[in-house]
Design a protein around this motif. Structure first.
Motif, PDB file in Angstrom:
ATOM      1  N   THR A 152       0.801  -1.395   0.021  1.00  0.00           N
ATOM      2  CA  THR A 152       0.081   0.108  -0.032  1.00  0.00           C
ATOM      3  C   THR A 152       0.884   1.294   0.176  1.00  0.00           C
ATOM      4  N   LEU A 153       0.579   2.043  -0.979  1.00  0.00           N
ATOM      5  CA  LEU A 153       1.491   3.446  -1.034  1.00  0.00           C
ATOM      6  C   LEU A 153       0.450   4.270  -0.187  1.00  0.00           C
ATOM      7  N   ILE A 154       1.139   4.992   0.773  1.00  0.00           N
ATOM      8  CA  ILE A 154       0.651   6.095   1.659  1.00  0.00           C
ATOM      9  C   ILE A 154       1.336   7.168   0.988  1.00  0.00           C
ATOM     10  N   ALA A 155       0.748   8.093   0.497  1.00  0.00           N
ATOM     11  CA  ALA A 155       1.119   9.496  -0.114  1.00  0.00           C
ATOM     12  C   ALA A 155       0.966  10.498   1.210  1.00  0.00           C
ATOM     13  N   VAL A 156       2.244  10.737   1.742  1.00  0.00           N
ATOM     14  CA  VAL A 156       2.391  11.365   2.850  1.00  0.00           C
ATOM     15  C   VAL A 156       2.139  13.030   2.466  1.00  0.00           C
ATOM     16  N   SER A 157       1.143  13.760   2.981  1.00  0.00           N
ATOM     17  CA  SER A 157       0.511  15.009   2.669  1.00  0.00           C
ATOM     18  C   SER A 157       0.843  15.805   3.730  1.00  0.00           C
ATOM     19  N   LYS A 158       1.313  15.639   4.550  1.00  0.00           N
ATOM     20  CA  LYS A 158       1.949  16.586   5.916  1.00  0.00           C
ATOM     21  C   LYS A 158       2.176  17.918   5.291  1.00  0.00           C
ATOM     22  N   THR A 159       1.831  18.867   5.736  1.00  0.00           N
ATOM     23  CA  THR A 159       2.164  20.341   5.422  1.00  0.00           C
ATOM     24  C   THR A 159       1.633  20.942   4.035  1.00  0.00           C
ATOM     25  N   PHE A 160       0.945  19.977   3.151  1.00  0.00           N
ATOM     26  CA  PHE A 160       0.478  20.548   1.983  1.00  0.00           C
ATOM     27  C   PHE A 160      -1.325  20.708   2.159  1.00  0.00           C
ATOM     28  N   ASP A 161      -1.499  21.638   1.495  1.00  0.00           N
ATOM     29  CA  ASP A 161      -2.933  22.120   1.558  1.00  0.00           C
ATOM     30  C   ASP A 161      -3.589  21.240   0.390  1.00  0.00           C
ATOM     31  N   ALA A 162      -5.171  21.564   0.518  1.00  0.00           N
ATOM     32  CA  ALA A 162      -5.946  20.821  -0.317  1.00  0.00           C
ATOM     33  C   ALA A 162      -5.477  21.099  -1.707  1.00  0.00           C
ATOM     34  N   SER A 163      -5.066  22.040  -2.194  1.00  0.00           N
ATOM     35  CA  SER A 163      -4.688  22.694  -3.717  1.00  0.00           C
ATOM     36  C   SER A 163      -3.639  21.480  -4.122  1.00  0.00           C
ATOM     37  N   PRO A 167      -4.999  17.196  -6.796  1.00  0.00           N
ATOM     38  CA  PRO A 167      -4.407  16.577  -8.170  1.00  0.00           C
ATOM     39  C   PRO A 167      -3.913  15.366  -7.796  1.00  0.00           C
ATOM     40  N   VAL A 168      -3.580  14.851  -6.851  1.00  0.00           N
ATOM     41  CA  VAL A 168      -2.674  13.669  -6.470  1.00  0.00           C
ATOM     42  C   VAL A 168      -4.011  12.434  -6.029  1.00  0.00           C
ATOM     43  N   ILE A 169      -5.227  13.325  -5.708  1.00  0.00           N
ATOM     44  CA  ILE A 169      -6.418  12.447  -5.523  1.00  0.00           C
ATOM     45  C   ILE A 169      -7.081  12.163  -6.797  1.00  0.00           C
ATOM     46  N   ALA A 170      -6.845  13.163  -7.906  1.00  0.00           N
ATOM     47  CA  ALA A 170      -7.554  13.175  -9.087  1.00  0.00           C
ATOM     48  C   ALA A 170      -6.881  11.950  -9.977  1.00  0.00           C
ATOM     49  N   ALA A 171      -5.338  11.840  -9.507  1.00  0.00           N
ATOM     50  CA  ALA A 171      -4.611  10.991 -10.496  1.00  0.00           C
ATOM     51  C   ALA A 171      -4.877   9.467 -10.008  1.00  0.00           C
ATOM     52  N   GLY A 172      -5.669   9.301  -9.076  1.00  0.00           N
ATOM     53  CA  GLY A 172      -6.025   7.905  -8.415  1.00  0.00           C
ATOM     54  C   GLY A 172      -5.573   7.459  -6.910  1.00  0.00           C
ATOM     55  N   GLN A 173      -4.819   8.357  -6.363  1.00  0.00           N
ATOM     56  CA  GLN A 173      -4.280   8.021  -4.971  1.00  0.00           C
ATOM     57  C   GLN A 173      -5.469   7.990  -4.111  1.00  0.00           C
ATOM     58  N   ARG A 174      -5.796   6.999  -3.159  1.00  0.00           N
ATOM     59  CA  ARG A 174      -6.625   7.287  -2.383  1.00  0.00           C
ATOM     60  C   ARG A 174      -5.989   6.956  -0.731  1.00  0.00           C
ATOM     61  N   ILE A 232       6.473  12.643  -4.235  1.00  0.00           N
ATOM     62  CA  ILE A 232       5.341  12.621  -4.885  1.00  0.00           C
ATOM     63  C   ILE A 232       5.001  14.186  -4.970  1.00  0.00           C
ATOM     64  N   PHE A 233       5.219  14.742  -3.734  1.00  0.00           N
ATOM     65  CA  PHE A 233       4.694  16.129  -3.442  1.00  0.00           C
ATOM     66  C   PHE A 233       5.638  17.225  -3.687  1.00  0.00           C
ATOM     67  N   GLY A 234       7.067  16.650  -3.850  1.00  0.00           N
ATOM     68  CA  GLY A 234       8.166  17.559  -3.627  1.00  0.00           C
ATOM     69  C   GLY A 234       8.929  17.883  -2.480  1.00  0.00           C
TER      70      GLY A 234
END
Length: 229
Positions: free
Chosen positions: A39-50, A54-61, A225-227
């Protein structure tokens, strides 16, 4: 993927996600594992909804957050639009945040002391909600880092079950930054195996291929993923 080549791939998060997915697929093939076992966990800490949308739209859940309050501030609006999102708490948990954590997260990766066990047990019973729980192992026994020392892991896991009635899904580790991670991943896997645990949360942007080779079932990938933040 080698550790040296695993820097953030691009500022374009959907393309970076695809690149990470390709690397995971290659690592699984090399390890003779099915891609669905990781399972890939995309770590989105410190990133906002904007940045996340796009990562959700690309299929990540599946997404990971370090702090309960930060996650509480941004995810309810997103999950109302994308109800199939799974949220994982991968950072330290304070006992006074257990109620919010159980309500918000599908998995908690940082169970590491009796007070957390007690607080989680209370909220799981109260809310009738059972997030997947991972015990964090401090494989390097670093004093500044959370987690259970390897030599105390078996007894702690037994107390989770017998004293607090918690069902532990697996183990999590974060190797020391100045040491090769493979030995730490292997140690975590060994502890999990002897305790009958199937899930291993280990491996981040720089070393997830190594973690997959050593049995990781969950990899926590942020910067690739997020930079950089």
């Amino acid at each position: 993927m080698t550790e040296k080549s695993a820097a953030p791939i691009t500022g374009d998060s959907p393309n970076a996600l695809a690149s990470v997915e390709a690397e995971i697929a290659r690592a699984c093939k090399d390890a003779r594992r099915d891609r669905s076992s990781v399972t890939l966990i995309a770590v989105s800490k410190t990133f906002d909804a904007s940045a996340i949308t796009p990562v959700i739209a690309a299929g990540q859940r599946v997404f990971g957050e370090n702090r309960v309050q930060e996650a509480k501030g941004k995810w309810p609006a997103l999950t109302s639009v994308y109800p199939d999102i799974a949220l994982h708490l991968i950072g330290p948990l304070q006992s006074n945040k257990a109620k919010e954590a159980v309500a918000l997260f599908d998995a908690i990766h940082s169970v590491d002391r009796p007070s957390i066990c007690q607080a989680l047990a209370k909220e799981i019973e109260s809310q009738k909600k059972r997030p997947h729980l991972f015990v964090q192992i401090n494989t390097g026994e670093e004093p500044q880092k959370a987690g259970v020392a390897p030599g105390e892991a078996d007894a702690f896991l037994a107390s989770c079950r017998d004293t607090y009635g918690l069902t532990i899904s697996g183990l999590m580790c974060i190797p020391p930054v100045d040491e090769p991670p493979a030995a730490h991943f292997a140690l975590t896997a060994k502890i999990a195996e002897r305790n009958g645990l199937k899930n291993l949360s280990m491996g981040m942007s720089a070393d997830f291929a190594t973690a997959i080779m050593l049995g990781a079932t969950h990899v926590r990938v942020g910067s690739a993923i997020f930079g950089h933040r």
